[in-house]
Design an enzyme around this catalytic site. Structure first.
Site, mmCIF file in Angstrom:
data_model
loop_
_atom_site.group_PDB
_atom_site.id
_atom_site.type_symbol
_atom_site.label_atom_id
_atom_site.label_comp_id
_atom_site.label_asym_id
_atom_site.label_seq_id
_atom_site.Cartn_x
_atom_site.Cartn_y
_atom_site.Cartn_z
ATOM 1 N N ASP A 39 53.031 51.412 54.501
ATOM 2 C CA ASP A 39 52.955 52.610 54.640
ATOM 3 C C ASP A 39 54.241 52.535 54.834
ATOM 4 O O ASP A 39 55.153 50.843 55.608
ATOM 5 C CB ASP A 39 52.790 53.557 56.116
ATOM 6 C CG ASP A 39 51.282 54.270 55.449
ATOM 7 O OD1 ASP A 39 51.494 54.712 53.628
ATOM 8 O OD2 ASP A 39 51.410 54.845 56.213
ATOM 9 N N LYS A 61 55.677 56.529 51.231
ATOM 10 C CA LYS A 61 56.987 57.386 50.622
ATOM 11 C C LYS A 61 58.176 57.223 50.891
ATOM 12 O O LYS A 61 58.480 56.639 51.746
ATOM 13 C CB LYS A 61 56.860 59.326 51.205
ATOM 14 C CG LYS A 61 55.602 59.699 50.872
ATOM 15 C CD LYS A 61 55.758 61.390 51.238
ATOM 16 C CE LYS A 61 54.526 62.576 51.165
ATOM 17 N NZ LYS A 61 53.397 61.540 52.401
ATOM 18 N N MET A 174 58.124 63.994 62.689
ATOM 19 C CA MET A 174 57.885 64.641 61.717
ATOM 20 C C MET A 174 58.428 65.574 61.880
ATOM 21 O O MET A 174 58.589 66.617 61.613
ATOM 22 C CB MET A 174 57.097 64.923 61.264
ATOM 23 C CG MET A 174 55.985 63.885 60.723
ATOM 24 S SD MET A 174 53.768 64.018 59.817
ATOM 25 C CE MET A 174 52.853 63.994 61.164
HETATM 26 C C1 LIG Z 1 53.535 60.386 59.333
HETATM 27 S S1 LIG Z 1 54.051 59.784 61.725
HETATM 28 C C2 LIG Z 1 53.078 58.768 61.655
HETATM 29 C C3 LIG Z 1 52.787 58.090 63.217
HETATM 30 C C4 LIG Z 1 52.078 57.418 63.568
HETATM 31 N N1 LIG Z 1 50.930 57.339 63.151
HETATM 32 C C5 LIG Z 1 52.211 57.101 65.060
HETATM 33 O O1 LIG Z 1 51.927 56.993 65.743
HETATM 34 O O2 LIG Z 1 53.395 56.602 65.192
HETATM 35 C C6 LIG Z 1 55.518 60.227 60.734
HETATM 36 C C7 LIG Z 1 56.695 59.917 62.471
HETATM 37 O O3 LIG Z 1 56.958 59.259 63.462
HETATM 38 C C8 LIG Z 1 57.741 58.971 63.951
HETATM 39 N N2 LIG Z 1 57.894 57.928 64.147
HETATM 40 C C9 LIG Z 1 57.274 57.034 63.456
HETATM 41 N N3 LIG Z 1 58.186 55.827 64.003
HETATM 42 C C10 LIG Z 1 59.403 55.777 64.566
HETATM 43 C C11 LIG Z 1 60.260 55.444 65.167
HETATM 44 N N4 LIG Z 1 59.883 53.878 64.858
HETATM 45 N N5 LIG Z 1 60.807 55.868 65.574
HETATM 46 C C12 LIG Z 1 61.333 57.471 65.525
HETATM 47 N N6 LIG Z 1 60.415 57.996 65.131
HETATM 48 C C13 LIG Z 1 59.209 57.655 64.314
HETATM 49 C C14 LIG Z 1 58.146 59.987 63.798
HETATM 50 O O4 LIG Z 1 58.589 61.214 64.166
HETATM 51 C C15 LIG Z 1 58.230 60.727 61.653
HETATM 52 O O5 LIG Z 1 58.251 61.058 60.981
#
Ligand SMILES: C[S@@+](CC[C@H](N)C(=O)[O-])C[C@H]1O[C@@H](n2cnc3c(N)ncnc32)[C@H](O)[C@@H]1O
Length: 254
Positions: A39, A61, A174
């Site tokens: 991803d 995406k 998100m």
């Molecule tokens: C589709 S969700 C997936 C979350 C992921 N499975 C997790 O456990 O972190 C994606 C969201 O995770 C958050 N996110 C993931 N990695 C991040 C990072 N390094 N810094 C800030 N937000 C992050 C953001 O809110 C982003 O829109």
């Protein structure tokens, strides 16, 4: 077409971005992958851990790339395992935290491909933690809600309204497409003075953090030009990074 007898899928959590934050088990799975489906939020540096000859397929995406539907990803996972053998499905954070990992495992198993789940460090906990915000604290917060801002139909989650009215730490994932709507919910719940933080690219060298309160956080993030991916944190714990203990920990430079 012949069926690879080693066909199987490992759903691996890559952690929040820093490649060193994958688990040992996840790393070992990668090192035996015949193909990796990854991803946008999974660290690209981890791809070099897979054997040189293994396929690397981007299914996230990102502008300029084909956008894969969830159904298409499910089919590709199963087909790739049948053709190549061990497929690692590498996902940002933990595959089961807003990651649709369960759907992928279910589809694989329905199609006769064994699938295992290898947890990852979720951004929901690690990104606040790395910014000096523990999501729970003995004296300040006895629970933590991890909420998505957006439902599958694009509307604002009704859970968010309940979370905003609670005393819990609220971590919003998100949420970057809807900050004014999210902030308005907290303000309507009488929480204008509640500490809040917006944390972008947590665990990465380009990470940025904005700290404030419900009443001024939008203004502050606007000035900094913060964007996605970002985690929003609301609750008394968001003020902790300002305290003396945190300054000592930061300056120790571990
Ligand atoms: C589709 S969700 C997936 C979350 C992921 N499975 C997790 O456990 O972190 C994606 C969201 O995770 C958050 N996110 C993931 N990695 C991040 C990072 N390094 N810094 C800030 N937000 C992050 C953001 O809110 C982003 O829109």
């Amino acid at each position: 077409m012949s069926f690879n007898p080693n066909a199987r899928i490992s759903l691996v959590g890559a952690g929040p971005g820093d490649p060193e934050l994958i688990t040992l088990k996840g790393l070992r799975a990668l090192q035996t992958a015949d193909a990796v489906l990854y991803d946008a939020l999974a660290s690209k540096a981890l791809l070099s851990e897979a054997p040189r000859e293994s396929a690397r397929i981007f299914v996230g995406k990102r502008k300029g790339h084909k956008t894969w539907s969830q159904d298409a990803i499910n089919v590709l996972l199963v087909e790739t395992a049948r053709q190549r053998g061990h497929v690692v499905r590498l996902k940002g954070g933990d595959p089961f935290v807003f990651g649709r990992g369960y759907e992928e495992m279910e589809f694989a198993q329905k199609n006769g491909i064994p699938a295992q789940y290898i947890p990852g460090i979720s951004s929901a906990v690690a990104v606040p933690g790395l910014a000096g915000i523990p999501v729970t604290h003995r004296n300040l917060s006895r629970s933590c809600w991890i909420v998505t801002a957006t439902c599958s139909d694009g509307s604002l989650s009704a859970d968010l309204r309940q979370a905003a009215a609670s005393d819990a730490t609220v971590v919003v994932l998100m949420g970057w497409s809807k900050p004014p709507e999210i902030i308005a919910l907290f303000a309507a719940a009488g929480k204008s003075a509640l500490p809040a933080a917006v944390l972008q690219n947590g665990s990465l060298p380009e990470s940025r953090a904005v700290y404030g309160r419900v009443e001024d956080i939008l203004q502050k993030t606007g000035r900094m030009g913060i964007g996605s991916p970002a985690v929003l944190v609301f609750g008394p714990v968001a003020a902790l990074r300002e305290n003396e203990l945190h300054r000592i920990v930061q300056s120790a430079n571990f």
